[in-house]
Scaffold this motif. Structure first.
Motif, short mmCIF file in Angstrom:
data_model
loop_
_atom_site.label_atom_id
_atom_site.label_comp_id
_atom_site.label_asym_id
_atom_site.label_seq_id
_atom_site.Cartn_x
_atom_site.Cartn_y
_atom_site.Cartn_z
N PHE A 183 74.29 57.42 124.71
CA PHE A 183 74.50 56.00 125.01
C PHE A 183 73.93 55.13 123.89
O PHE A 183 74.58 54.22 123.38
N PHE A 184 72.71 55.48 123.48
CA PHE A 184 72.08 54.68 122.43
C PHE A 184 72.74 54.91 121.08
O PHE A 184 72.85 53.97 120.28
N LEU A 221 75.76 52.84 121.16
CA LEU A 221 75.46 51.41 121.26
C LEU A 221 74.87 50.85 119.98
O LEU A 221 75.16 49.73 119.57
N LYS A 222 74.04 51.59 119.32
CA LYS A 222 73.37 51.00 118.16
C LYS A 222 74.14 51.25 116.87
O LYS A 222 74.15 50.39 115.99
N ARG A 224 79.93 48.29 122.78
CA ARG A 224 79.37 48.03 124.10
C ARG A 224 80.28 48.54 125.18
O ARG A 224 79.86 49.24 126.10
#
Lengths: 542, 575
Positions: A161-162, A165-166, A173
C-alpha cells in the motif's frame, strides 16, 4: 535441527525494517538523504544473506533435507512454538516442495529488485519497505498455522500500500486504495471460511488445540483430518459444507491471483506502482493466491475441487483469453504487461482444473517461471518510463538504435513471456497443453477446450511482437525518441539495471534449459499430493 | 470458585471490596479541597494570635498550579486502575454488598472488575492527555483573575472526570436496577457537561445541549421502563427479575418494559436508531472527551444491556432462544451498516470516528445476539455455556482494546485540535511531515480499527467473529463427523451476523485508509505547516495507546484469560 526459517527469513526482516522505518521517519530530511546509501546496502546485504540461506537449503548445507520424496503434508524444517494458547494459535513454520520454490523465489527477487531500482527516490524508506514486503511474503509461504497464515497474508498489503502510495504514478491514491480494499474484502470472506472450518473440527481430539476453544489452527493437522475424512465417497465435513467452504476460501485466493472477473484491481495497481513494487507484486504476491489454493482448498477439499472443476476451468479459460485480448488493445506498456499477468494466471488455474498431475506441476512451474519473467518485464517497463518519461507504446520508436541494452532486455523478456522454447515460460505452457490433452483424452472432455489455449498462443505472440515492433524497431536510422526528448541525450539503462536484467535473463535461461532443477521437486510434490488426495477420493489422473 | 461474601455497607470488608471506588471518592474530596489551600489564617476570637486556617488568602505555589487538578485526577484514576489490576492477581474475591434485609445492591466479581479496568484506564489516559488541552498560564502565587478562572475550570473539568468514573463503576457493580440507574445518571450527567465543556468552540455548547436533551429523553424512557418492571415484579433486583422472567416473561408488560429499558441503554452504546446524537456530540466535544464517550461510556452502556438481556431475560433453553433475539440481530446489522455507510461520506474526522463507533456498537450487538443464541442446540446447552463464554470473552476483549486504538485516535486529533482545528479531513494533511510519530500512530490506530492483523483490533474482531461462528456452528461439526450432510441452512442464522461483520469491515476499510492517505500524502493546510503544539503528556498517552495496540495484537493471551474469568462470572448458570 536449527530453525533457519523463523528468525532469519521472517522475523528479522520484518522487525529490522520496522526499526529502520521508525528511525528514519523521525529523522530530518538531510539525515534521510545521508542514510540512503547505508540503508540500501544493509538491505541488499541482508537480502543476500536470505538468498544464501534458501540456496543453501536447496543444496542441503543447512541440515540434510531432501526436497524430493517428502510425503504429502509432511514438512521439512518444521518448527512449532506456542503463541496464543487459549485459541490454539501457534507459530508454526515448515517447508515442502510446494512452498520452498516460492520462498526461494522471494529471496531471489528481493536483492534483484533492490539492484534494479537502485536509484529509487526516498531510498531511506523505500528499501526497508521492500525488505518488510519480503519478510511478510515469506511468512505467508512458510506458515503452517491458519492464524499465522492470515496475519502474514494481510501484512503483505501494508508495505505494498505504501509502495504504491508514495512512489506510484499519477493515480496512485485510487490504485492503492482499490488494491487494498479489493484484496481485503476477499480475504475477510476467506477468513470467515477459515473460522467456520476451525469450528467444524472435532473438538478436543486435536494435538494443537486451544485451551478455550478446543480447536486447532494447525494446517498439517487439518489436512490430516481432511485426508482421513475424504476417503472414497465420503466428503470431509459433508458435501454441502465442503462446497461452501471451498467457495469461501477460493474467493480470497481467486481475487489475489487474480482471475477474471476479479482482476480489475491488478492493472490499476501495476500501472501506478513503482517498478520495485510491481516486480514483487507480479513476481510473488500474485502467487500467494495460487499457493493458497494448493495449500488449503485443494488439499482439504478434493471432492469439492472435482465438483467445481468445470467452473474453475471456465474461469481459467476466460482469464487466459480475456487477458490476452485486452492486451492487444493496450497502448500503455505497463498495462499490457499487467494484463498479460492475468492471462498467465489463467494458465495456472487451467493447470489446476485439468486435475492431472502434469497440470498441477505445470501450475507450480508457471508460478515459478512467471515469478522470474514478469519482474523482468516490469523492470523493463520501469526503465522505459524512467528514460522516456512515457509508457505509451509508440510514443517513441527505434529504441534499438539509441538504447540497445534496454531494447535487448525488452526483447528477451517479451520472448520469455510469450513462451519461447528453451526459456522458463515455455516449459510451463507446454506442460499445461500436454495436461489439457491428457484431460481430453483420458477424462473424455471435448476437444474444443483446446481452442482457447491455441488462440492465446497466437494472441500472445501478436501483442508482444506488435508492441516490440512499435517500440524497438521502426523509426529510421537513428530511431525516433518522443518529441520532448529530441535533441537531448537519451542514456541507456544504468549499470545496476543492466546487472539485474542480466541476472533475471540468466535464470530464465537456466530454468528453461534445465527445468528439472525446480521441476523435479514440483513434480514430486504433485505426485505425492495426488496420491494423498485424489487417489483417496477414488478418482485417478494420468 | 470462591463463595460470594455478603457484606453490609460500612461493615468489615466493605472498604477492601470497594477499594477503587473509595480511592476515587478520596481523590474527589482532595480535588475539591487541595486547589483551595492557601495561606489564610484566622484570628482566635478575643486574642491577637492568628492560626493557620489554610483556606483563603494567597494560595501556595503548589496549590495554585493550574496543572494540579489534572495531576490529582490522573494519579487518583491511575491508583484506582492499579488497585483494580491488583485484584486480579490471585483470583477476584467475590463480594456482594447487601442491605440489612439481604438484598444485593452491588456485586464485586471478575466481570465488574474488568469493566472498571476499562473505565479507569480510559479515564486515566484522557485525564492525562487533557492536561495539555485546557489553557494553563501563570504559575505561582500571584495570579490574575483570568488565571484563577482557568484554574477553577481545570478543577471543574477534572471533578467531572472523577464523578464520571465513579458513576461508571457503580454501573459495573450494580445488582439492582435502581442502583444501576443512579450510577448511569451520575456518569451521564458528567459526560453531558464534559461535552459542553469545550468552550473554545461553538460546536461544543450545541453538542452538549443536544447530547443532554436526547440523553435525558432516553434516560426518561428507560426510567419509565424501570417503573413498569417494578410494577410487574415488585422488585428491581436482577435476581428477582430473572426468576420472574423465567416464569412469565412472555407477558406483554415485561416485554414492553424491557423495550423501554433497552431504549435507554441503546442510546448509551449509540446503537441505531438511537445514535443520532452521537456524531454531533463527538464532533462538538473536545477530543479526549469524545474518546471517553467512544470507549468508557460505550462500555458502560454495554453492561446493562448484558445484564438485562443475558441475566434477566436470559435465553433459557427455549426453542428459538428468546424474543429479543431476532430484533437485536436485525438491529445489529442495521447499526453496523448504517454506521459504516455514514462514515464513508463523512468529511469530519471526529464525525467519522463517531460513525465508526456506531459501527462498532453494531458488532457488539451482533456478539450479544450470538450469546443469546448460545443454547439453540440442545447439546450445546449442556456444554456449560462454553460458547456463550467465548463470545462474551471476545466482547470484553474488544471493549478493552478499543480503549487503546479508539481513544488513541481521538488523542491524536486532540493535538491537532489544540493546533487550531480538527474538524476537517484536510486538517490532518501533512501530519506525516509535521510529526511523523503521530501520523504513524494514527495510521496504526486506523488500520487497527479496520481490523488488519497483527494489531489488537484484528484480534478482537477475530475473536468476536470466532465466537459468533462457534455459536452458529454449534455441534454441527460432530453431526457431520457422524455422517450427516449439513449445509449453511443448518447453521444457526447468527452465522450471517458474522458474515455481515466481515463485509462491514471491508466497507470500513475505505474511510480508515483515507485518513492514512491524507496524513501521508496531502500537503498541510495553509498556515499549518509548523510544528504542532508541545505537550509531553498527551504524546505519552498516545504512545501508551500505540504500545497497547501493538502488544495486545501479538500477545493478548494473558488479557484473554482475564476476560474469560470475567465472562464466566457474568452468569453463574453457565458454569
Amino acid at each position: 535441527m536449527i530453525d533457519w526459517i523463523s528468525i532469519p527469513l521472517v522475523a528479522f526482516p520484518l522487525i529490522a525494517s520496522m526499526v529502520l522505518l521508525a528511525f528514519v521517519a523521525n529523522g530530518t530530511e538531510r539525515m534521510r538523504q545521508r542514510l540512503v546509501a547505508p540503508i540500501r546496502m544493509a538491505c541488499l546485504i541482508f537480502s543476500l544473506v536470505m538468498l544464501t540461506i534458501t540456496t543453501g537449503m536447496f543444496f542441503r548445507y543447512f541440515g540434510d533435507v531432501s526436497w524430493m520424496n517428502i510425503a504429502f503434508n509432511d514438512y521439512e524444517y518444521h518448527f512449532i512454538y506456542s503463541w496464543v494458547d487459549t485459541l490454539g494459535i501457534h507459530w508454526a513454520v515448515g517447508l515442502d516442495a510446494l512452498s520452498f520454490p516460492m520462498v526461494w523465489l522471494t529471496t531471489f527477487l528481493l536483492p534483484v529488485t533492490i539492484i534494479a531500482t537502485w536509484n529509487e527516490k526516498y531510498g531511506a524508506t523505500y528499501f526497508p519497505l521492500l525488505l518488510m514486503m519480503g519478510g511478510a511474503l515469506i511468512g505467508v509461504f512458510v506458515s503452517l498455522d491458519l492464524f499465522m497464515f492470515y496475519v502474514f497474508w494481510e501484512l503483505t498489503l501494508i508495505p505494498m500500500f505504501f509502495l504504491i502510495l508514495k512512489w506510484g504514478g499519477k493515480d496512485r491514491r485510487y490504485a492503492a486504495q482499490k488494491f487494498f480494499i479489493y484484496t481485503f474484502t476477499a480475504s475477510v470472506i476467506m477468513l470467515l471460511g477459515l473460522i467456520t472450518l476451525y469450528f467444524l473440527q472435532d473438538p478436543y481430539t486435536l494435538n494443537y488445540s486451544g485451551s478455550m476453544t478446543g480447536r486447532s489452527f494447525s494446517i498439517p493437522e487439518l489436512i490430516d483430518n481432511a485426508k482421513a475424512g475424504n476417503v472414497g465417497d465420503n466428503w470431509y465435513l459433508g458435501a454441502q459444507m465442503q462446497k461452501i467452504l471451498f467457495v469461501m476460501l477460493m474467493i480470497g485466493f481467486l481475487v489475489k491471483l487474480p482471475a477474471v472477473p476479479f482482476h480489475t484491481w491488478l492493472p490499476d495497481a501495476h500501472v501506478q506502482a513503482p517498478t520495485g513494487g510491481s516486480m514483487l507484486l507480479a513476481g510473488v504476491m500474485l502467487k500467494m493466491g495460487a499457493y493458497g489454493m494448493f495449500r488449503l482448498p485443494i488439499s482439504l477439499f478434493p471432492h469439492a475441487l472435482y465438483h467445481f472443476q468445470l467452473a474453475l476451468m471456465i474461469i481459467g479459460m476466460v482469464s487466459l483469453v480475456w487477458g490476452a485480448i485486452v492486451c492487444l488493445g493496450q497502448t500503455n506498456l505497463k498495462k499490457m504487461v499487467a494484463y498479460s499477468s492475468v492471462s498467465h494466471m489463467g494458465v495456472i488455474l487451467i493447470g489446476i482444473a485439468t486435475m492431472q498431475p502434469m497440470g498441477w506441476a505445470a501450475a507450480l512451474f508457471m508460478m515459478f517461471a512467471h515469478g522470474i519473467i514478469s519482474p523482468m518485464l516490469f523492470a523493463v517497463c520501469g526503465a522505459f518510463k524512467h528514460h522516456y518519461h512515457s509508457m505509451e507504446i509508440g510514443a517513441m520508436r527505434g529504441m534499438a538504435r539509441h538504447s540497445p541494452w534496454l531494447a535487448t532486455s525488452m526483447m528477451f523478456g517479451w520472448m520469455a513471456s510469450l513462451g519461447l522454447p528453451l526459456l522458463a515460460g515455455f516449459v510451463a505452457e507446454i506442460m499445461m497443453l500436454i495436461a489439457l490433452w491428457h484431460m481430453i483424452s483420458l477424462d473424455g472432455w471435448s476437444i474444443w477446450w483446446m481452442v482457447g489455449p491455441a488462440l492465446v498462443l497466437a494472441l500472445t505472440a501478436a501483442y508482444y511482437l506488435w508492441s516490440m515492433q512499435r517500440t524497438i524497431f521502426e523509426g529510421g536510422e537513428t530511431g525516433q525518441p518522443p518529441e520532448y526528448l529530441i535533441g537531448k541525450p537519451v542514456p541507456d539503462i544504468s549499470n545496476s539495471e543492466k546487472f539485474a536484467m542480466l541476472i533475471m535473463a540468466l535464470f530464465t535461461i537456466l530454468f528453461g534449459v534445465m527445468p528439472w532443477i525446480g521441476l523435479d521437486m514440483m513434480d514430486d510434490w504433485t505426485k505425492q499430493a495426488f496420491e494423498g488426495l485424489i487417489m483417496f477420493v477414488g478418482k485417478g489422473g494420468a | 470458585m470462591s463463595e460470594i461474601k455478603h457484606v453490609e455497607p460500612f461493615a468489615d470488608g466493605f472498604i477492601s471490596a470497594l477499594g477503587p471506588e473509595i480511592i476515587i471518592f478520596v481523590g474527589l474530596i482532595l480535588l475539591i479541597i487541595v486547589p483551595n489551600l492557601g495561606s489564610g489564617t484566622v484570628r482566635i476570637p478575643g486574642t491577637q494570635s492568628r492560626v493557620m486556617w489554610l483556606f483563603g488568602g494567597n494560595r501556595f505555589r503548589l496549590t495554585s498550579n493550574p496543572k494540579l487538578p489534572a495531576w490529582i485526577t490522573t494519579l487518583t484514576l491511575g491508583a484506582a486502575f492499579v488497585q483494580t489490576m491488583l485484584s486480579f492477581q490471585d483470583g477476584v474475591d467475590r463480594t456482594a454488598i447487601v442491605t440489612e434485609s439481604g438484598k444485593q445492591l452491588m456485586l464485586v466479581n471478575g466481570f465488574s472488575r474488568v469493566f472498571e479496568l476499562i473505565f479507569f484506564g480510559a479515564l486515566t489516559l484522557a485525564a492525562f492527555a487533557s492536561m495539555n488541552r485546557l489553557e494553563v498560564k501563570g504559575v505561582g502565587p500571584r495570579l490574575s483573575t483570568d488565571d484563577l478562572y482557568n484554574n477553577r475550570r481545570q478543577a471543574d473539568f477534572y471533578i467531572l472526570m472523577l464523578t464520571c468514573g465513579l458513576g461508571m463503576s457503580v454501573v459495573a457493580l450494580a445488582q439492582d436496577l435502581f442502583v444501576l440507574f443512579i450510577g448511569l445518571e451520575l456518569a451521564s450527567f458528567s459526560t453531558y457537561v464534559l461535552v459542553a465543556f469545550y468552550k473554545e468552540s461553538k460546536a461544543g455548547t450545541e453538542a452538549g445541549m443536544k447530547y443532554f436533551i436526547v440523553g435525558s429523553v432516553a434516560s426518561g424512557i428507560g426510567l419509565y421502563g424501570l417503573s413498569m418492571l417494578y410494577l410487574w415484579a415488585g422488585s428491581l433486583q436482577f435476581e428477582v427479575l430473572a426468576s420472574q422472567f423465567a416464569i412469565d416473561g412472555t407477558e406483554p408488560l415485561p416485554l414492553i418494559a424491557m423495550g423501554f429499558v433497552l431504549v435507554g441503554f441503546g442510546f448509551k452504546v449509540s446503537a441505531a436508531p438511537f445514535h443520532f446524537a452521537a456524531p454531533d456530540a463527538y464532533a462538538g466535544a473536545s477530543s479526549p472527551v469524545a474518546g471517553i464517550l467512544a470507549t468508557a461510556s460505550k462500555a458502560m452502556g454495554v453492561i446493562p444491556l448484558l445484564r438485562m438481556l443475558l441475566i434477566v431475560a436470559s435465553p433459557e433453553a427455549s426453542e428459538d432462544g428468546t424474543v429479543w433475539l431476532t430484533l437485536l440481530g436485525v438491529l445489529s446489522i442495521v447499526t453496523m451498516t448504517w454506521g459504516n455507510i455514514a462514515a464513508l461520506g463523512s468529511k469530519n474526522p471526529k464525525r467519522m470516528l463517531a460513525y465508526s463507533s456506531v459501527a462498532h456498537a453494531g458488532y457488539m450487538l451482533a456478539a450479544i445476539t450470538a450469546i443469546g443464541a448460545w443454547n439453540w442446540d440442545a447439546s450445546l446447552a449442556g456444554d456449560g455455556g462454553e460458547a456463550a463464554v467465548a463470545v462474551l470473552t471476545a466482547l470484553i476483549f474488544h471493549l478493552i482494546v478499543l480503549v487503546a486504538f479508539k481513544l488513541g485516535a481521538f488523542l491524536v486529533l486532540s493535538i491537532l485540535e489544540s493546533d487550531g482545528d480538527a474538524s476537517r479531513l484536510s486538517s490532518l494533511g501533512g501530519l506525516a511531515k509535521r510529526e511523523p510519530f503521530l501520523a504513524v500512530a494514527m495510521f496504526i490506530f486506523m488500520i487497527s480499527l479496520a481490523g488488519v492483523p497483527p494489531l489488537a483490533g484484528f484480534v478482537s474482531k477475530l475473536l468476536v467473529i470466532m465466537g459468533i461462528v462457534k455459536v452458529a456452528v454449534g455441534e454441527i461439526g460432530a453431526e457431520i463427523m457422524a455422517g450427516g450432510d449439513l449445509g449453511l441452512s443448518d447453521v444457526h442464522w447468527v452465522w450471517w451476523l458474522a458474515f455481515a461483520m466481515v463485509i462491514n469491515s471491508a466497507i470500513s476499510m475505505y474511510y480508515y485508509l483515507r485518513i492514512g492517505v491524507v496524513m501521508f500524502f496531502d500537503e498541510a493546510e495553509e498556515g499549518r505547516t509548523g510544528p504542532l503544539p508541545t505537550g509531553w503528556q498527551v504524546r505519552f498517552a498516545v504512545l501508551a495507546c500505540l504500545m497497547a495496540t501493538l502488544f495486545l495484537g501479538v500477545a493478548g493471551d494473558k488479557l484473554l484469560e482475564i476476560c474469560e474469568v470475567a465472562a464466566q462470572s457474568l452468569n453463574y448458570d453457565w458454569d
